[in-house]
Design a protein around this motif. Structure first.
Motif, short mmCIF file in Angstrom:
data_model
loop_
_atom_site.label_atom_id
_atom_site.label_comp_id
_atom_site.label_asym_id
_atom_site.label_seq_id
_atom_site.Cartn_x
_atom_site.Cartn_y
_atom_site.Cartn_z
N GLU A 45 0.94 -1.05 0.19
CA GLU A 45 -0.10 0.04 -0.14
C GLU A 45 0.60 0.95 0.24
O GLU A 45 1.70 1.22 0.94
N VAL A 57 -3.98 6.73 -2.00
CA VAL A 57 -3.57 5.63 -1.54
C VAL A 57 -3.97 4.63 -2.38
O VAL A 57 -4.89 3.83 -3.50
N ILE A 59 -3.29 0.08 -3.87
CA ILE A 59 -2.48 -0.71 -3.20
C ILE A 59 -1.93 -1.80 -4.99
O ILE A 59 -2.33 -1.55 -5.91
#
Length: 78
Positions: A45, A57, A59
């Motif tokens: 992440e 953000v 991943i």
């Protein structure tokens, strides 16, 4: 996604260090570097920053194969 043109991105390093900012964790950056080296698969992440400063953000699933890093990314809104 990041606000940069294709030509701007093509001139940047594959580590995407130009997208790092104050909330980007050093451990996550190191884990993606390990995936680039091909030592192991990583799911990381990362907090990345657009050209305009907006943070996202992400991943990333990083898998190095034949000197390439395949990254599947998923944006996580927070």
């Amino acid at each position: 996604m990041c606000g940069y043109t294709r030509s701007e991105v093509m001139q940047k390093p594959c580590t995407c260090s130009f997208l790092y900012g104050p909330r980007t964790k050093r451990l996550a950056v190191a884990q993606m570097a390990q995936a680039l080296l091909g030592s192991e698969e990583r799911k990381v992440e990362l907090t990345l920053y657009r050209k305009d400063g907006q943070q996202k953000v992400i991943i990333c699933d990083g898998i190095a194969q034949l000197s390439r890093l395949h990254v599947r990314r998923r944006v996580v809104e927070r």
